[in-house]
Enzyme design. Sequence first.
Site, PDB file in Angstrom:
ATOM      1  N   ARG A   1       3.212   7.093  12.831  1.00  0.00           N
ATOM      2  CA  ARG A   1       1.624   7.388  12.818  1.00  0.00           C
ATOM      3  C   ARG A   1       0.750   6.508  13.660  1.00  0.00           C
ATOM      4  O   ARG A   1      -0.242   6.708  13.489  1.00  0.00           O
ATOM      5  CB  ARG A   1       1.302   7.098  11.210  1.00  0.00           C
ATOM      6  CG  ARG A   1       1.333   8.039  10.214  1.00  0.00           C
ATOM      7  CD  ARG A   1       0.017   9.015  10.284  1.00  0.00           C
ATOM      8  NE  ARG A   1      -1.031   8.280  10.416  1.00  0.00           N
ATOM      9  CZ  ARG A   1      -1.726   7.880   9.886  1.00  0.00           C
ATOM     10  NH1 ARG A   1      -1.262   7.937   8.539  1.00  0.00           N
ATOM     11  NH2 ARG A   1      -3.135   7.270   9.906  1.00  0.00           N
TER      12      ARG A   1
ATOM     13  N   ASP B   1      -2.936  16.041   2.961  1.00  0.00           N
ATOM     14  CA  ASP B   1      -4.109  15.251   1.889  1.00  0.00           C
ATOM     15  C   ASP B   1      -4.923  16.058   1.133  1.00  0.00           C
ATOM     16  O   ASP B   1      -5.241  17.320   1.709  1.00  0.00           O
ATOM     17  CB  ASP B   1      -4.815  14.275   2.795  1.00  0.00           C
ATOM     18  CG  ASP B   1      -5.627  13.258   1.790  1.00  0.00           C
ATOM     19  OD1 ASP B   1      -4.716  12.360   1.292  1.00  0.00           O
ATOM     20  OD2 ASP B   1      -6.652  13.442   1.383  1.00  0.00           O
TER      21      ASP B   1
HETATM   22  O1  1CP Z   1      -3.137   6.125   6.981  1.00  0.00           O
HETATM   23  C1  1CP Z   1      -2.400   6.260   5.826  1.00  0.00           C
HETATM   24  O2  1CP Z   1      -1.340   6.256   5.667  1.00  0.00           O
HETATM   25  C2  1CP Z   1      -3.515   6.670   4.719  1.00  0.00           C
HETATM   26  C3  1CP Z   1      -2.718   6.683   3.341  1.00  0.00           C
HETATM   27  C4  1CP Z   1      -2.612   8.010   2.848  1.00  0.00           C
HETATM   28  C5  1CP Z   1      -1.520   8.932   2.981  1.00  0.00           C
HETATM   29  C6  1CP Z   1      -0.118   8.606   3.133  1.00  0.00           C
HETATM   30  C7  1CP Z   1      -3.776   9.078   2.444  1.00  0.00           C
HETATM   31  C8  1CP Z   1      -4.992   8.568   2.453  1.00  0.00           C
HETATM   32  N1  1CP Z   1      -3.247  10.450   2.138  1.00  0.00           N
HETATM   33  C9  1CP Z   1      -1.997  10.327   2.270  1.00  0.00           C
HETATM   34  C10 1CP Z   1      -0.886  11.246   2.226  1.00  0.00           C
HETATM   35  C11 1CP Z   1      -1.307  11.999   0.763  1.00  0.00           C
HETATM   36  N2  1CP Z   1      -2.172  12.254   0.025  1.00  0.00           N
HETATM   37  C12 1CP Z   1       0.047  12.894   0.343  1.00  0.00           C
HETATM   38  C13 1CP Z   1       1.355  12.799   1.090  1.00  0.00           C
HETATM   39  C14 1CP Z   1       2.583  13.218   0.473  1.00  0.00           C
HETATM   40  C15 1CP Z   1       3.196  12.414  -0.318  1.00  0.00           C
HETATM   41  O3  1CP Z   1       2.873  12.608  -1.638  1.00  0.00           O
HETATM   42  O4  1CP Z   1       4.208  12.046   0.116  1.00  0.00           O
HETATM   43  C16 1CP Z   1      -0.610  13.424  -1.144  1.00  0.00           C
HETATM   44  C17 1CP Z   1       0.326  13.994  -2.119  1.00  0.00           C
HETATM   45  C18 1CP Z   1      -1.917  12.909  -1.121  1.00  0.00           C
HETATM   46  C19 1CP Z   1      -2.598  13.098  -2.127  1.00  0.00           C
HETATM   47  C20 1CP Z   1      -3.951  12.597  -2.593  1.00  0.00           C
HETATM   48  N3  1CP Z   1      -4.838  12.214  -1.638  1.00  0.00           N
HETATM   49  C21 1CP Z   1      -4.257  12.441  -3.812  1.00  0.00           C
HETATM   50  C22 1CP Z   1      -3.583  12.659  -4.924  1.00  0.00           C
HETATM   51  C23 1CP Z   1      -2.336  11.788  -5.355  1.00  0.00           C
HETATM   52  C24 1CP Z   1      -2.902  10.270  -5.906  1.00  0.00           C
HETATM   53  O5  1CP Z   1      -2.478   9.497  -5.443  1.00  0.00           O
HETATM   54  O6  1CP Z   1      -3.469  10.281  -6.904  1.00  0.00           O
HETATM   55  C25 1CP Z   1      -5.704  11.538  -3.530  1.00  0.00           C
HETATM   56  C26 1CP Z   1      -6.623  10.931  -4.703  1.00  0.00           C
HETATM   57  C27 1CP Z   1      -5.677  11.402  -2.347  1.00  0.00           C
HETATM   58  C28 1CP Z   1      -7.239  10.801  -1.801  1.00  0.00           C
HETATM   59  C29 1CP Z   1      -6.612   9.645  -0.803  1.00  0.00           C
HETATM   60  N4  1CP Z   1      -6.165   9.981   0.525  1.00  0.00           N
HETATM   61  C30 1CP Z   1      -5.792   8.579   0.990  1.00  0.00           C
HETATM   62  C31 1CP Z   1      -6.175   7.704  -0.095  1.00  0.00           C
HETATM   63  C32 1CP Z   1      -5.810   5.939   0.128  1.00  0.00           C
HETATM   64  C33 1CP Z   1      -6.551   8.305  -1.117  1.00  0.00           C
HETATM   65  C34 1CP Z   1      -6.872   7.654  -2.345  1.00  0.00           C
HETATM   66  C35 1CP Z   1      -8.114   6.921  -2.400  1.00  0.00           C
HETATM   67  C36 1CP Z   1      -8.847   6.519  -3.688  1.00  0.00           C
HETATM   68  O7  1CP Z   1      -8.334   5.646  -4.173  1.00  0.00           O
HETATM   69  O8  1CP Z   1      -9.797   7.214  -4.260  1.00  0.00           O
END
Ligand code: 1CP
Length: 367
Positions: free
Chosen positions: A61, A97
């Site tokens: 990444r 995401d």
């Molecule tokens: O640069 C990075 O690596 C950013 C971190 C990151 C990642 C790895 C984000 C930002 N999204 C993801 C991928 C992701 N998001 C997956 C990938 C597959 C896996 O599970 O391995 C999935 C299923 C999600 C889903 C997601 N995005 C959710 C639901 C799941 C959960 O954790 O509750 C939510 C709420 C998000 C929003 C989001 N995207 C990223 C972040 C850090 C957040 C949460 C922010 C917050 O606290 O509101």
Amino acid sequence: MSETTADTTAATPDGRTTPARRGAAHDSAFLRACRHEPVPHTPVWFMRQAGRSLPEYLKVREGIPMLESCMRPELVKEITLQPVRRHKVDAAIFFSDIVVPLKAVGIDVEIKPNVGPVIADPIRTFEDLQRLRPLEPDDVPYITEAVGLLVDELGGTPLIGFAGAPYTLASYLVEGGPSKNHENTKAMMYGQPELWAALVDRLADITSAFLKVQIEAGASAIQLFDSWVGSLAPDDYRRSVMPASTKVFDAVAHYGVPRIHFGVGTGELLGLMGQAGADIVGVDWRVPLNVAADRVGPGKGLQGNLDPAVLFAPTKVVETKAREVLHAAQALGDSGHIFNLGHGVLPSMDPDALSRLVAFVHEASAR
Ligand code: 1CP
């Protein structure tokens, strides 16, 4: 769930073809558990298994913004496969995401490192809502391509597609970013019920379209993430959110792929979440699975629910706590349990502890 074998047949109602290659995963422990069929062991995967806990993820990444990485099929394939190779989990979760479909319909959204999704112009009025147009498959060709690449590569390991549920997506859109109290979201829900209903209905359509793209490209199951729905009281969930989530589950029911519904802090909502339409309900660590089974009601599978923080304790403790989860899941009978954490993998987790946990669950649950 109706007929999961139906997923190997050809045409869907809108004339698209569903790939027969999804059939390769049909007898996997994960899909068997989803169908409440006998399993060789309890299947296990982890929410957020792909991502920042893995050094190989950080490496590929490097220098690529999060949302851009979701639009590069070869990179998505590699990141999705990393935890499958490393941990030997029973399912892959598609790397993407929940805000990807919003970006695809033209919403100005960015994922800021160490913050999460940030929306440039939040949606607060009927006029703002006009910016939220329907999602067409042609808006996300990179999703179709990445799922196709993955299904070919994964063979017998099922791929879980996913999307954000209307409430959780609405929270990001209305607040403009991550929120602790969801105050603007709830102000709209309570104070402008017609605007709210129109917003979650549009989101239900976008989410349904995004899930359909993944299923038609070959995903074996889907999970609807309603991460922040635990902030609601049951009556408000029933009135203002459940109809939109049910619309999503209904929209993909005819594919016959298992549908999982997950939220955090949902102890008081589990019964309603069971009624919303999913085949499997994800449970966080606050409610033991035997209690969750009563609340969700008969005929549903359960997914969960080890406290992610337990992974920071010594291995012996992790194993004791994992055994407690397996024991509580016996309330479901011999099948219908998918082992997972109660929420996602934390970036600071030791990947080796996760690999050890997978091996332990397989061994301790071997039938
Ligand atoms: O640069 C990075 O690596 C950013 C971190 C990151 C990642 C790895 C984000 C930002 N999204 C993801 C991928 C992701 N998001 C997956 C990938 C597959 C896996 O599970 O391995 C999935 C299923 C999600 C889903 C997601 N995005 C959710 C639901 C799941 C959960 O954790 O509750 C939510 C709420 C998000 C929003 C989001 N995207 C990223 C972040 C850090 C957040 C949460 C922010 C917050 O606290 O509101």
